[in-house]
Design an enzyme around this catalytic site. Sequence first.
Site, PDB file in Angstrom:
ATOM      1  N   ASP A 227     -15.026   7.147 -58.179  1.00  0.00           N
ATOM      2  CA  ASP A 227     -15.780   6.207 -57.356  1.00  0.00           C
ATOM      3  C   ASP A 227     -16.714   7.015 -56.449  1.00  0.00           C
ATOM      4  O   ASP A 227     -17.766   7.444 -56.894  1.00  0.00           O
ATOM      5  CB  ASP A 227     -14.725   5.392 -56.586  1.00  0.00           C
ATOM      6  CG  ASP A 227     -15.282   4.229 -55.811  1.00  0.00           C
ATOM      7  OD1 ASP A 227     -16.360   3.740 -56.173  1.00  0.00           O
ATOM      8  OD2 ASP A 227     -14.644   3.796 -54.836  1.00  0.00           O
ATOM      9  N   PHE A 276     -14.820  -4.135 -58.138  1.00  0.00           N
ATOM     10  CA  PHE A 276     -13.460  -3.639 -58.080  1.00  0.00           C
ATOM     11  C   PHE A 276     -12.742  -3.998 -59.377  1.00  0.00           C
ATOM     12  O   PHE A 276     -12.656  -5.167 -59.761  1.00  0.00           O
ATOM     13  CB  PHE A 276     -12.699  -4.174 -56.869  1.00  0.00           C
ATOM     14  CG  PHE A 276     -11.523  -3.303 -56.558  1.00  0.00           C
ATOM     15  CD1 PHE A 276     -11.671  -2.145 -55.807  1.00  0.00           C
ATOM     16  CD2 PHE A 276     -10.262  -3.611 -57.066  1.00  0.00           C
ATOM     17  CE1 PHE A 276     -10.592  -1.312 -55.544  1.00  0.00           C
ATOM     18  CE2 PHE A 276      -9.183  -2.783 -56.815  1.00  0.00           C
ATOM     19  CZ  PHE A 276      -9.346  -1.635 -56.049  1.00  0.00           C
TER      20      PHE A 276
HETATM   21  P1  IMP Z   1     -12.946   8.188 -55.025  1.00  0.00           P
HETATM   22  O1  IMP Z   1     -12.313   9.294 -54.281  1.00  0.00           O
HETATM   23  O2  IMP Z   1     -13.773   7.298 -54.124  1.00  0.00           O
HETATM   24  O3  IMP Z   1     -13.746   8.626 -56.218  1.00  0.00           O
HETATM   25  O4  IMP Z   1     -11.787   7.229 -55.440  1.00  0.00           O
HETATM   26  C1  IMP Z   1     -11.122   7.351 -56.590  1.00  0.00           C
HETATM   27  C2  IMP Z   1      -9.864   6.563 -56.522  1.00  0.00           C
HETATM   28  O5  IMP Z   1     -10.026   5.297 -55.897  1.00  0.00           O
HETATM   29  C3  IMP Z   1      -9.453   6.266 -57.941  1.00  0.00           C
HETATM   30  O6  IMP Z   1      -8.642   7.280 -58.441  1.00  0.00           O
HETATM   31  C4  IMP Z   1      -8.743   4.946 -57.788  1.00  0.00           C
HETATM   32  O7  IMP Z   1      -7.384   5.144 -57.519  1.00  0.00           O
HETATM   33  C5  IMP Z   1      -9.388   4.282 -56.622  1.00  0.00           C
HETATM   34  N1  IMP Z   1     -10.396   3.310 -57.099  1.00  0.00           N
HETATM   35  C6  IMP Z   1     -11.732   3.394 -57.010  1.00  0.00           C
HETATM   36  N2  IMP Z   1     -12.327   2.338 -57.563  1.00  0.00           N
HETATM   37  C7  IMP Z   1     -11.354   1.553 -58.030  1.00  0.00           C
HETATM   38  C8  IMP Z   1     -11.345   0.297 -58.727  1.00  0.00           C
HETATM   39  O8  IMP Z   1     -12.377  -0.318 -59.049  1.00  0.00           O
HETATM   40  N3  IMP Z   1     -10.137  -0.209 -59.045  1.00  0.00           N
HETATM   41  C9  IMP Z   1      -8.966   0.427 -58.735  1.00  0.00           C
HETATM   42  N4  IMP Z   1      -8.933   1.603 -58.099  1.00  0.00           N
HETATM   43  C10 IMP Z   1     -10.114   2.165 -57.728  1.00  0.00           C
END
Ligand code: IMP
Length: 312
Positions: A227, A276
């Site tokens: 994300d 999401f």
């Molecule tokens: P980042 O550090 O912002 O890249 O977040 C990554 C983590 O956030 C992922 O490993 C997921 O656990 C959670 N995450 C981000 N987007 C989603 C989503 O759309 N659905 C469920 N979990 C998400």
Amino acid sequence: MEQNTQDSETEVIAPQSLAPHPFAHPSEAEFAKILDFYGVRWEYEPRSFRLRWDGERLLEMFTPDFYLIDLDMYVELTTLKQSLVTEKNRKLRHLRELYPDVNIKLLYRRDYHRLLAKYGFGPLAQEEVPGIERVLFSTNQIQKRVADLGREISLDYAGTQPVLVGVLKGVLCFMGDLMRQISLPLSLEFMSISYFDTEGVDGVRITKDLDGDIQGKDVLVVEDVVDTGMTLNYLLNYLSTRKPASLQVCTLLDKRVRRLVDVPIKYVGFEVPDEFLVGYGLDYMERNRNLPFIGILKPEAHETLEAPGAKD
Ligand code: IMP
Ligand code: MG
């Protein structure tokens, strides 16, 4: 998504059932709604088949209710009224004789879900899953893409014994499927990470570390979704201190539009929009991990989304 409506020139973005359709029967409207939910593209009565004719004179025609574009399949819906079913079966038999290449199915109401489940749109016996807006990727679409990724990884890592490092818990389904598509000797590691927010400072902490030593090994980090990229960035920095021979990333989903930290990703399953997503391991507050597809959560179901702490 070609439609027999006046706006067939313009791109149809809204679910198709919202467009006006002269459905002959409420069960057709219901079927269309289910197809929209599961993301199966359809056309309503797009084609009539000639069944009997006398020279120029047409004696009998048959117009199936739906054509399902992705499945290349015509569907005729039917009720339980036996007299109608017998007549429809006769027409279908005739149609199959005349047009052997045409795939057509007669569907009872109770068969909707069974048909969709068979093609990877599920789960069984549910018309729409509560809290889910619509399906983004069906089981079938996921399996195909994961098989592609597995093939690519098998070729790229030929001659090595990679270590797949998964980040719990969201990666569970993806890891399970991906590793079975990689035709190399490999080993697995799992890590857990928790997120905290102290005095306005966001942070990431490892709550479960690697079990084994990765020094000199070819490490492939497997993620469910990237994300902002914060988690991955932290993880890659950490793993590189363990001196692997190589370090690459494979993520099933890439929410590129949300990226804050530029992280190198070698293998991407699907690029996804800023929504999401749940299912196939992904959760919203521990729920919906067990959906066999990846769906978009209804916005009203996650108004507390920005609250810290619930990510994994
Ligand atoms: P980042 O550090 O912002 O890249 O977040 C990554 C983590 O956030 C992922 O490993 C997921 O656990 C959670 N995450 C981000 N987007 C989603 C989503 O759309 N659905 C469920 N979990 C998400
Ligand atoms: Mg995760």
